[in-house]
Scaffold this active site. Structure first.
Site, PDB file in Angstrom:
ATOM      1  N   HIS A  60       2.135   4.640  -1.977  1.00  0.00           N
ATOM      2  CA  HIS A  60       0.760   5.136  -1.905  1.00  0.00           C
ATOM      3  C   HIS A  60       0.638   6.357  -0.997  1.00  0.00           C
ATOM      4  CE1 HIS A  60       0.588   0.732  -2.635  1.00  0.00           C
ATOM      5  NE2 HIS A  60      -0.276   1.110  -3.561  1.00  0.00           N
ATOM      6  N   SER A 107      -4.105  -0.707  -6.876  1.00  0.00           N
ATOM      7  CA  SER A 107      -4.064  -0.546  -5.423  1.00  0.00           C
ATOM      8  C   SER A 107      -4.542   0.811  -4.930  1.00  0.00           C
ATOM      9  CB  SER A 107      -2.635  -0.782  -4.911  1.00  0.00           C
ATOM     10  OG  SER A 107      -1.722   0.106  -5.534  1.00  0.00           O
ATOM     11  N   ASP A 131       3.076   4.703   2.531  1.00  0.00           N
ATOM     12  CA  ASP A 131       4.186   3.766   2.363  1.00  0.00           C
ATOM     13  C   ASP A 131       5.051   4.307   1.227  1.00  0.00           C
ATOM     14  OD1 ASP A 131       2.832   3.087   0.022  1.00  0.00           O
ATOM     15  OD2 ASP A 131       2.014   1.226   0.819  1.00  0.00           O
TER      16      ASP A 131
END
Length: 363
Positions: A341, A48, A338
């Site tokens: 990340h 991600s 978040d």
């Protein structure tokens, strides 16, 4: 007078037009390359941290193609990047003067000319351990390699075989994975814990990673940069889950990350010895990110233990959405967007110094 082109001559013409277009459309390079060297594209694999939207159409909870993700991206668009703005692959391409962003390979709006300057095959939630993507229904590294093979075929159709081989040999390949193996597969879901202790599990990760790098090399990649695992115990979600009442860094997660990084660095050195025309560069993200979280004020941040989205303690992916309570008003104060990340600002604080330090190792 009517002009008729053969398929070969039209391919050559298109190739020249794309190369010229790339030269005129590229951003200004901030990182200086050695004389007579070039990096035509940035080609990316992993999780991600460098997924620009490949998960958007998957049946998975590991998605983010909705607000507030992307609120600070061009046009406030949630593209599927796990960030408020740009991600490391975008910043590397920007710093090298190649282009402003690196698009997802599975983006339905991807254009043929995008292929010549690089794409990302990364999928949020994946890892070196083949079990990791299965647990969350995302794209494994093996499938990312299959997409890369398909990409090579498409690139040959656009610019021909000779130019394709040049692009593969001279491009910068980035691989970013490992944190989901440690944080999710091993610790949170405990899917490997009965089977392996940490030394054995990090061996499994490194063996799988090494095989992946060898396959990349076999397909023509020569400049391969590999990000270390981060201090995963210090991201907000892991502080919440395993950091006790004070939400300290989860040290057992960090011990695992450091052990993996030691083995990964040694494996890359070994590959460079056995494949002398390849550059396998270990990129240490662990220590810079740890310093960032331990000394936020030094880098212009105020909040290091919570994300901007929602409470900042646990929200990530589908839990970080436009209904999340009290998303922060000033994202520039936060290291994390978040609970997992970093923000674009934090990535910028990390990527530029790393690239300046590492770029010479690829030549």
């Amino acid at each position: 007078m009517e002009l008729i082109f053969s398929s070969a001559s039209s391919t050559i013409l298109l190739s020249h037009l794309l190369v010229i277009s790339a030269l005129f459309c590229s951003t200004k390079a901030l990182v200086k390359l050695p004389p007579n060297e070039t990096v035509p594209a940035v080609i990316v694999f992993g999780d991600s941290i460098v997924d620009a939207g490949n998960n958007n159409d998957l049946q998975t909870l590991i998605r983010c193609n909705f607000l507030p993700y992307g609120q600070d991206f061009d046009g406030g668009l949630p593209t599927g990047r796990f960030c408020n703005g740009k991600i490391p692959s975008d910043l590397v391409a920007e710093e090298l003067g190649i282009k402003d962003t690196v698009p997802a390979y599975l983006d339905p709006t991807l254009k043929p000319q995008d292929l010549t300057t690089g794409v990302t095959f990364a999928s949020g939630g994946t890892g070196y351990d083949p079990l990791t993507p299965k647990l969350v229904s995302v794209i494994p590294l093996s499938d990312q390699l299959d997409h890369f093979k398909e990409y090579i075929g498409k690139l040959k159709d656009v610019v021909g075989e000779e130019r394709t081989n040049f692009i593969l040999a001279k491009s910068l390949f980035l691989v970013v994975a490992g944190s989901d193996d440690i944080a999710n597969t091993y610790f949170v879901l405990r899917a490997r814990k009965l089977q392996y202790d940490i030394p054995a599990y990090t061996d499994l990760m490194v063996n799988s990673a090494t095989n992946f790098f060898k396959e990349l090399y076999a397909l023509g990649a020569r400049r391969i940069g590999v990000f270390s695992a981060p201090p995963i115990g210090c991201v907000p979600s892991q502080r919440t889950l395993a950091g006790g009442i004070e939400r300290e860094c989860a040290e057992d997660y960090n011990v695992a990350a450091r052990l993996f990084n030691e083995k990964l660095s040694a494996a890359l050195n070994s590959l460079e010895t056995s494949m002398p025309d390849g550059k396998f560069v270990y990129i240490d993200i662990y220590n810079p990110l740890l310093d960032l979280t331990e000394n936020p004020q030094k880098y212009g941040f105020e909040v290091a233990n919570k994300g901007c989205c929602g409470t900042g303690n646990i929200e990530v992916a589908v839990l970080c959405n436009k209904l999340s309570p009290s998303t922060c008003t000033d994202v520039s104060k936060y290291i994390f967007w978040d609970s997992y990340h970093p923000t674009e600002k934090a990535y910028r604080a990390l990527v530029n110094p790393l690239l300046q330090k590492c770029v010479s190792k690829f030549f």
